[in-house]
Design an enzyme around this catalytic site. Structure first.
Site, PDB file in Angstrom:
ATOM      1  N   GLU A   1       0.789  -1.321   0.072  1.00  0.00           N
ATOM      2  CA  GLU A   1       0.111   0.065  -0.056  1.00  0.00           C
ATOM      3  C   GLU A   1       0.793   1.289   0.032  1.00  0.00           C
ATOM      4  O   GLU A   1       0.531   2.271  -0.925  1.00  0.00           O
ATOM      5  CB  GLU A   1      -0.891  -0.030   1.237  1.00  0.00           C
ATOM      6  CG  GLU A   1      -2.053  -1.248   1.165  1.00  0.00           C
ATOM      7  CD  GLU A   1      -3.035  -1.123   2.327  1.00  0.00           C
ATOM      8  OE1 GLU A   1      -4.002  -1.791   2.149  1.00  0.00           O
ATOM      9  OE2 GLU A   1      -2.176  -0.856   3.398  1.00  0.00           O
TER      10      GLU A   1
ATOM     11  N   GLN B   1      -9.314  -8.374  12.692  1.00  0.00           N
ATOM     12  CA  GLN B   1     -10.454  -9.160  12.997  1.00  0.00           C
ATOM     13  C   GLN B   1      -9.946 -10.254  14.210  1.00  0.00           C
ATOM     14  O   GLN B   1     -10.937 -10.356  15.022  1.00  0.00           O
ATOM     15  CB  GLN B   1     -10.838 -10.045  11.848  1.00  0.00           C
ATOM     16  CG  GLN B   1     -11.718  -9.296  10.972  1.00  0.00           C
ATOM     17  CD  GLN B   1     -13.098  -8.920  11.714  1.00  0.00           C
ATOM     18  OE1 GLN B   1     -13.742  -9.742  12.522  1.00  0.00           O
ATOM     19  NE2 GLN B   1     -13.904  -7.616  11.484  1.00  0.00           N
TER      20      GLN B   1
END
Length: 454
Positions: free
Chosen positions: A178, A327
């Site tokens: 990214e 998560q």
């Protein structure tokens, strides 16, 4: 005796990243008193730090104040500080904050202090290659990235100019990919036409990793597509390349071609994570084992062996080879809260923590991302739309979502970057701290993020 009988169950939560924050919110209706201790006054949405570093978002959009998030939860007391020790016999944590030390007693302890950057035993690399674990890291990198173009515009020596226009990102996981993609977009799309003496499109962006694939955990298909997209963006990808040295003006690497030096003034480190020092101290105090990364080996229900009153969640725990992603932190934090509620209700506890994998995502450039969700593997624009929805869903607070969308609109549909302000203090604060000393360095327990910001 009457006061003791009337006292509510005391839950101390260490860390306000995804694990700690979701544990606290899951206990909002429980008959408990919660003390939430964190080294910063904000919750950090760590997956978007790279957008702060590349001028897309401001730090406030990914770091809402903890007190604001929990202002309607009356059973939470938020305290600033770094937990430095745990007395498991007295059930007490020791905390240090600037100018003050204090202790907090607990009946149940949830530790989710996240992870810190790992330089694999070469911590001196951090002086010249900041990681991506905190707001300070992101602001420093933003100052270095935009400052590099400014200084390149000043130099007339071609070799010096090339060093300033070379950007090296170490680590080809999601964060590294990214970062490399966004720096390439800056150089090729956002900055051209703004400088009189340089062409930003001639900047070199080099992505390095010792493994043989980018986004290796995403599988061969998505990895290949990500690599192709990076090449189209102009990113030079050097795989099976090990970093052996980093200094102010460059980086030393061992490649399949042999030893090489890359001249670069701006380096970023996105490879490797380690548990914070608190994990080792807690493990020693409780007689628990740790893995190679320093994470605490926990029981299947996320408690420490022999200490059912202590939970380790997120990046702090070593269980079933679970990854250090948001998560895992969210779900383990909720699991710990559920165990507490069951215990207070007199119900059976000790249920195994079962992780539901909701998939992995990484952006490469505007309108291009990869997403792996179970057997579904998508890339390109569809992957980017999925990434957009998921990240908006987990940004805490309506205000943050609205401003993030506005800045994404400016950056992805237009050619601007809303957050290009960079200061010398941001760029050189790390060096100043090294030179003059940090009075609170011994107190710091890194506040990384179970995928984000504790």
């Amino acid at each position: 005796m009457a006061e003791s009988a009337a006292r509510r169950h005391r839950v101390v939560i260490v860390g306000a990243g995804f694990g700690g924050l979701f544990a606290a919110r899951s206990l909002r209706r429980a008959d408990v008193d919660i003390t939430l201790i964190n080294g910063t006054a904000y919750h950090l949405f760590q997956p978007l730090l790279y957008q702060v570093a590349t001028g897309i978002l401001s730090e406030g959009e990914i770091a809402p104040p903890i007190r604001e998030i929990l202002k309607r939860q009356d059973n939470v007391d938020v305290k600033l500080g770094w937990v430095t020790d745990v007395d498991v016999e007295a059930r007490r944590v020791s905390v240090e904050a600037p100018g003050i030390d204090y202790t907090v007693d607990y009946d149940t302890l949830i530790v989710g202090a996240g992870a810190s950057q790992s330089y694999f035993g070469n911590d001196q690399f951090a002086d010249h290659a900041p990681g991506m674990k905190s707001i300070d890291d992101a602001l420093e990198l933003r100052a270095r990235i935009f400052g590099a173009f400014e200084l390149a515009d000043l130099h007339t020596d071609p070799a010096e100019r090339e060093r300033w226009m070379t950007f090296v990102v170490v680590g080809a996981g999601p964060t590294g990919v990214e970062m490399a993609g966004q720096i390439a977009e800056l150089a090729h799309r956002n900055l051209p036409g703004q400088y009189r003496h340089i062409d930003p499109r001639k900047a070199r962006i080099i992505l390095i990793d010792a493994v043989d694939a980018v986004l290796k955990t995403f599988g061969d298909r998505l990895s290949t597509r990500a690599l192709r997209r990076l090449h189209l963006l102009g990113v030079e990808v050097e795989l099976e390349t090990k970093v052996v040295g980093v200094d102010a003006t460059g980086i030393e690497v061992e490649t399949p071609r042999g030893h090489e030096r890359i001249g670069a003034m701006t380096k970023m480190w996105a490879a490797g994570v380690a548990a914070p020092p608190l994990a080792r101290r807690l493990a020693e105090a409780a007689g628990a084992a740790t893995d190679r990364a320093g994470r605490i080996r926990v029981e299947p229900d996320c408690t420490l062996p022999g200490h059912p009153e202590i939970f380790a969640v997120g990046d702090m725990m070593a269980l079933d080879d679970l990854p250090g992603v948001a998560q895992v932190a969210i779900q383990s934090g909720r699991h710990a809260a559920d165990q507490i509620k069951r215990r207070l209700a007199g119900r059976e506890t000790g249920q195994r923590f079962t992780y539901f994998d909701k998939g992995s995502m990484a952006t490469i450039s505007r309108f291009s991302a990869v997403a792996s969700i179970g057997k579904v593997h998508v890339s390109g624009f569809l992957g980017w739309l999925m990434w957009l929805v998921v990240h908006l869903l987990y940004l805490v607070g309506f205000k943050n979502r609205v401003t993030a969308v506005l800045h994404w609109f400016v950056s992805f549909l237009g050619r601007g970057r809303s957050e290009r302000v960079a200061t010398f203090q941001q760029a050189y604060a790390r060096a100043a701290v090294r030179a003059y000393g940090d009075p609170f360095e011994r107190r710091r327990v890194p506040a990384g993020a179970d995928g984000g910001g504790e």
